[in-house]
Design an enzyme around this catalytic site. Structure first.
Site, short mmCIF file in Angstrom:
data_model
loop_
_atom_site.label_atom_id
_atom_site.label_comp_id
_atom_site.label_asym_id
_atom_site.label_seq_id
_atom_site.Cartn_x
_atom_site.Cartn_y
_atom_site.Cartn_z
N SER A 185 -43.18 -24.44 -54.61
CA SER A 185 -41.93 -24.05 -53.99
C SER A 185 -42.18 -23.30 -52.68
O SER A 185 -42.80 -23.83 -51.77
CB SER A 185 -41.09 -23.21 -54.97
OG SER A 185 -39.81 -22.96 -54.47
N ASP A 242 -37.05 -25.02 -48.04
CA ASP A 242 -38.40 -24.61 -48.42
C ASP A 242 -39.26 -25.86 -48.61
O ASP A 242 -38.77 -26.99 -48.48
CB ASP A 242 -38.35 -23.72 -49.67
CG ASP A 242 -37.89 -24.44 -50.91
OD1 ASP A 242 -37.33 -25.55 -50.79
OD2 ASP A 242 -38.08 -23.90 -52.03
N ASP A 268 -40.52 -27.71 -51.00
CA ASP A 268 -40.17 -28.82 -51.90
C ASP A 268 -38.69 -29.17 -51.85
O ASP A 268 -38.21 -30.00 -52.61
CB ASP A 268 -40.61 -28.52 -53.33
CG ASP A 268 -39.81 -27.40 -53.98
OD1 ASP A 268 -39.43 -26.46 -53.26
OD2 ASP A 268 -39.60 -27.45 -55.20
N ASP A 297 -35.81 -27.59 -52.53
CA ASP A 297 -34.76 -27.24 -53.49
C ASP A 297 -33.93 -26.05 -53.00
O ASP A 297 -32.77 -25.92 -53.36
CB ASP A 297 -35.33 -27.01 -54.90
CG ASP A 297 -36.37 -25.90 -54.97
OD1 ASP A 297 -36.70 -25.30 -53.93
OD2 ASP A 297 -36.87 -25.65 -56.08
#
Length: 575
Positions: free
Chosen positions: A149, A301, A303, A305
């Protein structure tokens, strides 16, 4: 330096032939040159938290490497075979831009395929929400995404998704952990079967993009879309694979990508932290916005999400919204759209978390629907969707810059959320308003809620003990008064008990157990303490509120609320 015998026993296991020579060489060198690092690498096993398993890459049981991930994947394989006995098992795997994510994803694919499980592996990096979508789209039993993340470059992680597209929740997580812990590293089957690994890309991409446009578009006139000037940054992450395509498909043409941050790069060279929660992460995007006079800035961010949003305030200056503000503005817009379409039947719900703004409850009440509140982490909102199939999920979010629209993706989804926030911005601008003005209007209607978060990092064994002691102190010596306001209620989610200090009566908390403590003050303020499930941090969440008498009073009331938060922080000695 003295190293505990239990740690040395673990180290010696990793020096056996089960582990490759490179791993053994690194450990041997650490024993003489870096004993403190060796201790930190082995003193515990990485565990599943609110966002899966996340940690620093390296050798050892407390690190992300081919063995810790291999053991988890072997355990998950065994569990899938047990739960879905006789079925042709299928899993989907995605990975982000981080160092080693692609090679670790292949290790995971090999272990699954070695256990006779068919694997759909993305051929290149992809956003986490696309993995959640792909699990259901491809009728998989589970999914994995390799990502840490928004953590620093030395981290990586392993998120597990179930067949509903949501992350693991009880009882599956506990059952899988039991199986994993019963395994020896020699039990891992690393010998992959290439015949069971299928690479996926464009077909799933197209389906995901179209689903996003269908779920997050709300009849915005093309003229309104054409007049919206957008600045977008992927912060060197995976969203570059989806967001430009989604915005183009939805009809947005004036999208300006920050060129220095466009290419995926696990070093994240232009930011201190690739986290849109941190204001400085969007510095370059804000500079570009001022240069071209953009209406809105959006960033994600690594990834994809979480999303960060900046819009122009009442004075025309760019202002970053916090996660609660962006969540509230998107939720209010969705509810109004559903009301206008005459789709509200009182059988719908929105989702939020115990550490997020209470304004979500006010919104739900105003529209005659339910707001289901769960623990931190979108896996709990996804669980609501699964547990209440007779109710329809509209949308929901949490304070940590995450939002989810509908149920096509069962995790926080910056791809869909960015399209939605652009829809809101375009429609507001066309009507002579703005996102910020609409946010102020909500404060006029429901009260001005202001939230703030403090994260205190405590690394290593000593840090973990410090965090543990902080929670013990808050429980055993509870505060009676904060900033001149009496504490009227304390909720302890670890004991599943709440105490009303005014009546001295206690009641049960039905939300699952978690190491969270919430103080409520007599003026409506709320203070929450929660150790992070994925990082060496303890987090304190503050929510204060006041009546907003007029738009003109906005800045004054905001200053008063900021002072109140600072005073609370000072009194709790959290500076």
């Amino acid at each position: 330096m003295h190293i505990d015998k239990q740690i040395l026993d673990k180290v010696n296991v990793w020096l056996t032939p089960v582990f490759d020579s490179k791993t053994q060489d690194v450990i041997t060198k650490m024993m003489t040159s870096a004993p403190k690092e060796l201790e930190d690498s082995f003193y515990k096993n990485l565990e599943f938290g609110t966002g899966g398993m996340r940690g620093i890459m390296g050798v050892g049981t407390n690190r992300i490497n081919q063995y810790t991930l291999g053991k988890n994947t072997q355990g998950l394989s065994n569990y899938l075979k047990k739960v879905f006995a006789g079925e042709e098992l299928k899993v989907a795997i995605a990975y982000d831009c981080r160092h080693n994510s692609d090679t670790l994803a292949k290790v995971v694919a090999n272990v699954f395929s070695a256990n006779g499980i068919k694997v759909y592996l993305f051929s290149e990096l992809r956003p986490t929400p696309e993995l959640s979508f792909a699990v259901r789209h491809l009728n998989c039993h589970a999914g994995i995404v390799l990502t840490a993340s928004h953590n620093p470059p030395e981290y990586n992680g392993y998120k597990v998704y179930w067949q509903d597209g949501g992350q693991l929740v009880p009882p599956q997580d506990g059952e899988i952990i039991q199986i994993i812990e019963s395994l020896q590293y020699s039990d891992i089957n690393f010998e992959g079967n290439e015949n069971l690994i299928k690479y996926i890309d464009r077909e799933v991409d197209e389906a995901f993009w179209q689903s996003t446009v269908d779920n997050a578009s709300f009849n915005t006139p093309q003229t309104a879309k054409d007049s919206l000037k957008i600045v977008y940054t992927p912060l060197h992450g995976t969203s570059i694979k989806s967001i430009p395509n989604v915005l183009e498909k939805a009809g947005y043409k004036d999208v300006n990508i920050v060129p220095e941050q466009e290419q995926p790069d696990g070093n994240f060279p232009t930011v201190k932290s690739p986290n849109p929660e941190e204001p400085e992460a969007l510095t370059m995007a804000l500079e570009l916005a001022e240069k071209i006079n953009a209406d809105i800035v959006v960033g994600t961010d690594p990834d994809s999400d979480r999303l960060g949003v900046a819009v122009r305030d009442l004075d025309g200056k760019m202002k970053l919204l916090n996660g609660n503000q962006s969540m509230v503005i998107m939720t209010a817009f969705l509810l109004e759209q559903w009301k206008r379409a005459d789709k509200l039947t009182e059988n719908e719900f929105i989702g939020s978390t115990i550490v997020s703004t209470p304004l979500m409850l006010e919104l739900a009440s105003a529209y005659g629907i339910e707001c289901k509140v769960g623990l931190t982490g979108f896996k709990w909102i996804a669980k609501f969707i699964k547990d209440f199939p007779s109710q329809q999920f509209i949308g929901g979010g949490e304070e940590s810059f995450g939002f989810m629209i509908g149920d096509a993706v069962r995790d926080k989804d910056a791809v869909g959320a960015i399209l939605l926030v652009c829809e809101i911005a375009a429609q507001a601008k066309a009507a002579g308003s703005s996102i910020f003005r609409e946010l102020v209007n909500l404060s006029l209607d429901f009260g001005f809620y202001k939230e703030h978060l403090i994260s205190i990092t405590k690394r290593g064994i000593e840090g973990a003990n410090e965090i543990k002691q902080m929670m013990v102190d808050l429980r055993e010596n509870p505060l009676k008064e904060i900033n001149g306001q009496r504490v009227v209620c304390i909720e302890d989610y670890q004991s599943s008990k709440a105490l009303d200090l005014m009546s001295n009566e206690s009641y049960d908390i039905t939300i699952p157990k978690s190491n969270v403590l919430i103080y409520y003050l007599e003026d409506g303020s709320k203070i929450c303490a929660r150790p992070s499930g994925t990082e060496p941090k303890i987090k304190f969440y503050f929510s204060v509120n006041a009546e907003l008498p007029s738009i003109e009073a906005y800045n004054i009331i905001e200053q008063e609320l900021d002072i109140k938060i600072k005073n609370i922080i000072a009194e709790m000695q959290l500076n």
